[in-house]
Design a protein around this motif. Structure first.
Motif, mmCIF file in Angstrom:
data_model
loop_
_atom_site.group_PDB
_atom_site.id
_atom_site.type_symbol
_atom_site.label_atom_id
_atom_site.label_comp_id
_atom_site.label_asym_id
_atom_site.label_seq_id
_atom_site.Cartn_x
_atom_site.Cartn_y
_atom_site.Cartn_z
ATOM 1 N N ALA A 69 11.147 22.616 12.030
ATOM 2 C CA ALA A 69 12.429 22.087 12.503
ATOM 3 C C ALA A 69 12.369 20.572 12.658
ATOM 4 O O ALA A 69 13.331 19.857 12.335
ATOM 5 N N ASP A 70 11.239 20.077 13.154
ATOM 6 C CA ASP A 70 11.069 18.636 13.291
ATOM 7 C C ASP A 70 11.128 17.949 11.931
ATOM 8 O O ASP A 70 11.649 16.836 11.802
ATOM 9 N N ALA A 71 10.609 18.626 10.919
ATOM 10 C CA ALA A 71 10.649 18.074 9.560
ATOM 11 C C ALA A 71 12.009 18.269 8.896
ATOM 12 O O ALA A 71 12.271 17.682 7.838
ATOM 13 N N ALA B 32 0.729 22.310 14.837
ATOM 14 C CA ALA B 32 1.164 22.425 13.443
ATOM 15 C C ALA B 32 1.651 21.068 12.962
ATOM 16 O O ALA B 32 2.335 20.345 13.693
ATOM 17 N N ILE B 33 1.282 20.743 11.730
ATOM 18 C CA ILE B 33 1.690 19.484 11.086
ATOM 19 C C ILE B 33 2.316 19.804 9.734
ATOM 20 O O ILE B 33 1.784 20.633 8.970
ATOM 21 N N VAL B 34 3.428 19.167 9.435
ATOM 22 C CA VAL B 34 4.052 19.259 8.106
ATOM 23 C C VAL B 34 3.821 17.940 7.380
ATOM 24 O O VAL B 34 4.192 16.871 7.878
ATOM 25 N N LEU B 35 3.198 18.028 6.216
ATOM 26 C CA LEU B 35 2.946 16.858 5.377
ATOM 27 C C LEU B 35 3.767 16.968 4.102
ATOM 28 O O LEU B 35 3.844 18.049 3.498
ATOM 29 N N ARG B 36 4.377 15.859 3.682
ATOM 30 C CA ARG B 36 5.170 15.847 2.469
ATOM 31 C C ARG B 36 4.769 14.673 1.599
ATOM 32 O O ARG B 36 4.280 13.640 2.104
ATOM 33 N N THR B 37 4.965 14.812 0.314
ATOM 34 C CA THR B 37 4.652 13.719 -0.584
ATOM 35 C C THR B 37 5.531 12.512 -0.268
ATOM 36 O O THR B 37 6.678 12.674 0.180
ATOM 37 N N PRO B 38 5.034 11.296 -0.475
ATOM 38 C CA PRO B 38 5.829 10.114 -0.139
ATOM 39 C C PRO B 38 7.152 10.040 -0.862
ATOM 40 O O PRO B 38 8.135 9.501 -0.357
ATOM 41 N N GLU B 39 7.206 10.631 -2.078
ATOM 42 C CA GLU B 39 8.426 10.521 -2.876
ATOM 43 C C GLU B 39 9.573 11.321 -2.266
ATOM 44 O O GLU B 39 10.737 11.027 -2.484
ATOM 45 N N ASN B 40 9.231 12.375 -1.507
ATOM 46 C CA ASN B 40 10.259 13.226 -0.913
ATOM 47 C C ASN B 40 10.660 12.641 0.437
ATOM 48 O O ASN B 40 9.893 12.674 1.391
ATOM 49 N N ARG B 41 11.830 12.101 0.536
ATOM 50 C CA ARG B 41 12.294 11.475 1.773
ATOM 51 C C ARG B 41 13.416 12.258 2.438
ATOM 52 O O ARG B 41 14.062 11.763 3.338
ATOM 53 N N SER B 42 13.606 13.489 1.968
ATOM 54 C CA SER B 42 14.682 14.301 2.552
ATOM 55 C C SER B 42 14.264 14.847 3.900
ATOM 56 O O SER B 42 13.105 14.879 4.251
ATOM 57 N N VAL C 42 0.846 -1.194 0.000
ATOM 58 C CA VAL C 42 0.000 0.000 0.000
ATOM 59 C C VAL C 42 0.881 1.243 0.000
ATOM 60 O O VAL C 42 1.672 1.440 0.924
ATOM 61 N N PRO C 43 0.762 2.106 -1.010
ATOM 62 C CA PRO C 43 1.570 3.333 -1.020
ATOM 63 C C PRO C 43 1.006 4.348 -0.038
ATOM 64 O O PRO C 43 -0.195 4.411 0.217
ATOM 65 N N GLY C 44 1.854 5.160 0.552
ATOM 66 C CA GLY C 44 1.400 6.209 1.444
ATOM 67 C C GLY C 44 0.833 7.383 0.663
ATOM 68 O O GLY C 44 1.334 7.730 -0.409
ATOM 69 N N LEU C 45 -0.235 7.989 1.195
ATOM 70 C CA LEU C 45 -0.776 9.200 0.588
ATOM 71 C C LEU C 45 0.163 10.372 0.838
ATOM 72 O O LEU C 45 0.315 11.260 -0.002
ATOM 73 N N ALA C 46 0.749 10.404 2.020
ATOM 74 C CA ALA C 46 1.718 11.430 2.395
ATOM 75 C C ALA C 46 2.410 10.966 3.656
ATOM 76 O O ALA C 46 1.935 10.074 4.357
ATOM 77 N N ARG C 47 3.527 11.583 3.961
ATOM 78 C CA ARG C 47 4.204 11.245 5.199
ATOM 79 C C ARG C 47 4.103 12.403 6.179
ATOM 80 O O ARG C 47 4.066 13.578 5.781
ATOM 81 N N ILE C 48 4.011 12.071 7.442
ATOM 82 C CA ILE C 48 3.979 13.084 8.489
ATOM 83 C C ILE C 48 5.420 13.449 8.791
ATOM 84 O O ILE C 48 6.128 12.742 9.510
ATOM 85 N N ALA C 49 5.873 14.550 8.215
ATOM 86 C CA ALA C 49 7.291 14.912 8.296
ATOM 87 C C ALA C 49 7.614 15.684 9.566
ATOM 88 O O ALA C 49 8.741 15.617 10.070
ATOM 89 N N GLY C 50 6.647 16.451 10.091
ATOM 90 C CA GLY C 50 6.917 17.251 11.275
ATOM 91 C C GLY C 50 5.644 17.546 12.042
ATOM 92 O O GLY C 50 4.557 17.618 11.462
ATOM 93 N N TYR C 51 5.782 17.703 13.333
ATOM 94 C CA TYR C 51 4.632 18.031 14.186
ATOM 95 C C TYR C 51 5.129 18.765 15.418
ATOM 96 O O TYR C 51 6.222 18.491 15.942
#
Length: 405
Positions: free
Chosen positions: A280-282, A395-405, A246-255
């Motif tokens: 900063a968390d992201a 605050a939540i930072v969401l990033r596309t699954p392809e971006n893993r930086s 199952v591919p992720g819709l997005a990743r939770i990069a920061g909170y």
């Protein structure tokens, strides 16, 4: 790494993620006249209500009898999220599934109905289900029971910020080794007592036109419109989700979350610090954010404060900003999660929904509020902000699954 693999949405302008997203892009509002009981015509009369969703079509009768409307919404949204993520809980280990939800008002309608029985008749007429149907933790409990999820369970109360806090806690639970967590926020408080509690804030709009009663960041904004509903997400360990195919819709990069200082302290509110800590968390800079889903209170003083945060953090008109909640009202714990759902769809489809009710933003705000029509844009990173009454910020930072930086 934690990823969101499924979403379930119950919103005033759409029951189901596809319906909600279509409404968000086309401007179909879920705000209408509050008609569930008689009330004074002198009071505000607009609300974001979920109509046309029959819980009996989705839940067994035994659950309907023992639950408040907010819990029914939560159970339906949770099932839709599991379906979206292609999760069959019966095939997974019970202690490897957790539930984290946020709720700000408890089972308002249910408990006040039972109170009426107590006052008008006698204690023996009060439902035994009152013992838990009123409680803030009931959504977590009912979802856990229905799906056999015996892993960590949490219930958070932070008003409008609660949904983001639930998602942040779900990420912590996944990081602790639990492969899958059901997480979200749902609220409803639209019986007479619930309506009085909304009005007690003094911040509800008195606008005469439902289409413009709640117009965040507008020069004529005069308050918000309360609503009901919310969203539930499936948060998984990225490797576990990949193993399921199952591919992720997005990743939770920061909170991050913060709390405002005491009034009169002279210290600034905590929203900017929450945003900075989440970035900063992201591990990203402000200039890497492609869109901000604002808290957008619709109250001039609060809009000015948020605009200042955005201006200082990103520069004057430095990032596109939007507030799709103008079509639904503010949903308490459900509001932040509904913005998360819209943000995920924006990242997936590379389009920013506009703030339909707003027409004129004061120049001094210095924000690039998307107005009129959806704006196509290459999107990789979204920042979602939420403020709850009495000082909560998240605050939540969401990033596309392809971006893993």
């Amino acid at each position: 790494m934690s990823v969101i693999t499924g979403l379930g949405v119950v919103a005033p302008n759409g029951a189901g993620l596809p319906e909600f997203w279509e409404a968000t892009l086309t401007g179909r509002s879920g705000i209408g006249e509050l008609d569930r009981f008689e009330h004074s015509g002198d009071t505000p009369r607009w609300a974001g209500l979920v109509d046309g969703l029959d819980p009996a079509e989705h839940l067994p009768g035994r659950l309907i009898r023992q639950t408040d409307v907010s819990t029914r919404f939560a159970l339906i949204a949770a099932q839709w999220a599991l379906d979206d993520a292609k999760v069959d809980p019966s095939t997974l280990t019970d202690y490897e599934m957790g539930v984290v939800t946020a709720n700000a008002s408890g089972g308002f309608e249910f408990t006040h109905r039972e109170f009426q029985k107590l006052w008008a008749r006698s204690p023996e007429h009060v439902s035994a289900y009152e013992s838990f149907a009123w409680f803030y933790a009931v959504n977590t409990g009912q979802i856990s029971i229905r799906h056999g999820m015996r892993g960590p369970g949490f219930a958070l109360v932070a008003e409008q910020a609660g949904g983001l806090d639930a998602l942040g806690q779900a990420r912590r639970v996944v990081r602790s080794g639990v492969p899958l967590v059901v997480s979200g926020g749902v609220d409803s408080a639209f019986d007479p007592w619930g309506w009085v509690s909304h009005l007690s804030s003094g911040l509800v709009s008195n606008g005469s036109d439902r289409a413009t009663a709640y117009r965040p960041f507008d020069e004529q904004a005069d308050g918000y419109v309360p609503g009901e509903g919310g969203a539930v997400a499936i948060v998984e360990d990225a490797d576990a989700a990949s193993a399921r195919g199952v591919p992720g819709l997005a990743r939770i990069a920061g909170y991050a979350n913060t709390f405002d200082p005491a009034p009169g302290s002279g210290r600034p509110p905590g929203l900017r610090r929450a945003a900075e800590l989440a970035l900063a968390d992201a591990g990203i800079r402000p200039d890497e954010v492609d869109v901000v889903f604002a808290d957008a209170a619709g109250v001039p003083e609060l809009d000015r404060a948020e605009a200042r945060v955005l201006r200082e953090l990103f520069g004057v008109c430095g990032v596109p900003v939007t507030a799709p909640k103008a079509l639904t009202g503010r949903l308490f714990s459900g509001g932040g999660m509904l913005d998360v759902a819209a943000a995920l769809m924006s990242l997936r489809e590379s389009v920013i929904p506009p703030t339909f009710a707003t027409s004129t933003v004061p120049e001094k705000y210095g924000i690039d509020l998307v107005l009129g029509t959806p704006r196509e844009a290459g999107l990789d990173t979204a920042l979602v902000l939420a403020r709850g009454r009495w000082g909560f910020n998240a605050a939540i930072v969401l990033r596309t699954p392809e971006n893993r930086s």
